[in-house]
Design an enzyme around this catalytic site. Sequence first.
Site, PDB file in Angstrom:
ATOM      1  N   TYR A  92       0.822  -1.215   0.000  1.00  0.00           N
ATOM      2  CA  TYR A  92       0.000   0.000   0.000  1.00  0.00           C
ATOM      3  C   TYR A  92       0.858   1.268   0.000  1.00  0.00           C
ATOM      4  O   TYR A  92       1.723   1.451   0.852  1.00  0.00           O
ATOM      5  CB  TYR A  92      -0.893  -0.008   1.230  1.00  0.00           C
ATOM      6  CG  TYR A  92      -2.048   0.971   1.214  1.00  0.00           C
ATOM      7  CD1 TYR A  92      -3.150   0.756   0.407  1.00  0.00           C
ATOM      8  CD2 TYR A  92      -2.051   2.085   2.050  1.00  0.00           C
ATOM      9  CE1 TYR A  92      -4.238   1.634   0.414  1.00  0.00           C
ATOM     10  CE2 TYR A  92      -3.127   2.961   2.076  1.00  0.00           C
ATOM     11  CZ  TYR A  92      -4.214   2.728   1.251  1.00  0.00           C
ATOM     12  OH  TYR A  92      -5.287   3.591   1.258  1.00  0.00           O
ATOM     13  N   SER A 187       1.276  -7.614   1.907  1.00  0.00           N
ATOM     14  CA  SER A 187       0.312  -6.615   2.334  1.00  0.00           C
ATOM     15  C   SER A 187      -0.681  -6.336   1.199  1.00  0.00           C
ATOM     16  O   SER A 187      -1.357  -7.255   0.748  1.00  0.00           O
ATOM     17  CB  SER A 187       1.028  -5.347   2.801  1.00  0.00           C
ATOM     18  OG  SER A 187       0.124  -4.467   3.449  1.00  0.00           O
ATOM     19  N   GLN A 188      -0.758  -5.095   0.693  1.00  0.00           N
ATOM     20  CA  GLN A 188      -1.634  -4.856  -0.463  1.00  0.00           C
ATOM     21  C   GLN A 188      -1.255  -5.772  -1.615  1.00  0.00           C
ATOM     22  O   GLN A 188      -2.125  -6.307  -2.325  1.00  0.00           O
ATOM     23  CB  GLN A 188      -1.534  -3.405  -0.913  1.00  0.00           C
ATOM     24  CG  GLN A 188      -2.324  -3.115  -2.193  1.00  0.00           C
ATOM     25  CD  GLN A 188      -2.111  -1.697  -2.685  1.00  0.00           C
ATOM     26  OE1 GLN A 188      -2.971  -0.861  -2.516  1.00  0.00           O
ATOM     27  NE2 GLN A 188      -0.950  -1.433  -3.283  1.00  0.00           N
ATOM     28  N   ASP A 273       0.618  -8.572  14.243  1.00  0.00           N
ATOM     29  CA  ASP A 273       0.331  -7.633  13.149  1.00  0.00           C
ATOM     30  C   ASP A 273      -0.984  -6.910  13.412  1.00  0.00           C
ATOM     31  O   ASP A 273      -2.059  -7.485  13.299  1.00  0.00           O
ATOM     32  CB  ASP A 273       0.265  -8.406  11.830  1.00  0.00           C
ATOM     33  CG  ASP A 273       0.153  -7.516  10.604  1.00  0.00           C
ATOM     34  OD1 ASP A 273      -0.109  -6.314  10.770  1.00  0.00           O
ATOM     35  OD2 ASP A 273       0.335  -8.027   9.490  1.00  0.00           O
ATOM     36  N   HIS A 302       3.630  -6.049  11.171  1.00  0.00           N
ATOM     37  CA  HIS A 302       3.300  -6.126   9.751  1.00  0.00           C
ATOM     38  C   HIS A 302       4.531  -6.337   8.869  1.00  0.00           C
ATOM     39  O   HIS A 302       4.384  -6.639   7.688  1.00  0.00           O
ATOM     40  CB  HIS A 302       2.532  -4.879   9.322  1.00  0.00           C
ATOM     41  CG  HIS A 302       1.842  -5.027   8.000  1.00  0.00           C
ATOM     42  ND1 HIS A 302       1.024  -6.102   7.691  1.00  0.00           N
ATOM     43  CD2 HIS A 302       1.864  -4.258   6.876  1.00  0.00           C
ATOM     44  CE1 HIS A 302       0.571  -5.976   6.464  1.00  0.00           C
ATOM     45  NE2 HIS A 302       1.059  -4.875   5.940  1.00  0.00           N
TER      46      HIS A 302
END
Length: 324
Positions: A92, A187-188, A273, A302
Amino acid sequence: MPLFDKPLPELREYRPERDEQPDFDDFWSRTLAEAAEFPLDPEFTPYDAALSLVDVYDVRFSGWGGHRIAGWFLAPAGATAPLPTVVHYIGYGGGRGFPHDWLATAVAGFATFVMDTRGQGSNGTPGDTPDPVGGQNAQTPGFMTRGILDPADYYYRRVFTDGVRAVDAALTHPLVDPSRLVIGGGSQGGGIATAVAGLRPGLAGAMIDVPFLTGYRRATEIVETQPYYEIARYLSIHRGYEDRVFRTLSYFDGMNFAARATAPALYSVALMDTTCPPSTVFGSFNHYAGPKEIRVWPYNKHEGGQTFQTREQLHWLRDIAKGA
């Protein structure tokens, strides 16, 4: 941050009910069919990255709406035979960065295709792809509420379609072996990879690290961190839109894509996370329909496994490279 989500034994069994609209498959079939009306027009332009052991190309191809998407293509210098390939998606806010940011799979002998994320690349690594389309609703800063009142307008409809088109663009390069193409991201990027795994048949594997964009409602309700907090902040102002917002998000929930994915998958999760809560990751993993493994990082946030996870991936990819 101590452990805050479900205990690991419960996480391993956690398989929440999916919120899936009856026209989910039709929505995505129509979306990809609309995108296919535009030619891919892939361009691979030699790029001087000052890397003597890797050949580098600046990439452009047409994603959703025919919009030009940037990327990189890397291959071991002088390669002539088709190679196993990894298509990377980005976290992201980040952009494609520079070619030297993507050397791990290239020096492991893989062709490496990196997709820039439209509209991003101003938070972390730089990007080169604008998003010409804006949602019609007011939005919070960021991307999570852009077009959130209608799935047809929602930002990730365009991004996930770009992700599928990136696989198709990579396959046009003569150095890419179509039988050994893997997708991946964190992640994203892990959320995009999950969506593409559920939408694009014929993949050899998917590497899904600490994935975002899955289990939206649970994530929004148990953490107060960005980017999920963008949704809560939007709803704190736009009271009464909750049902409409989560209906839109159901078309983009990683659990629904995971339930349709059949390529072998390597997941990772971090138990501390607070950005992508472990229960949302396990929700995706436990619904994943194909062969799957998960690496658990108990004391990480994360950042997940970082370079340790890269080592896991490189070992996992060796079987892909062999065509196993």
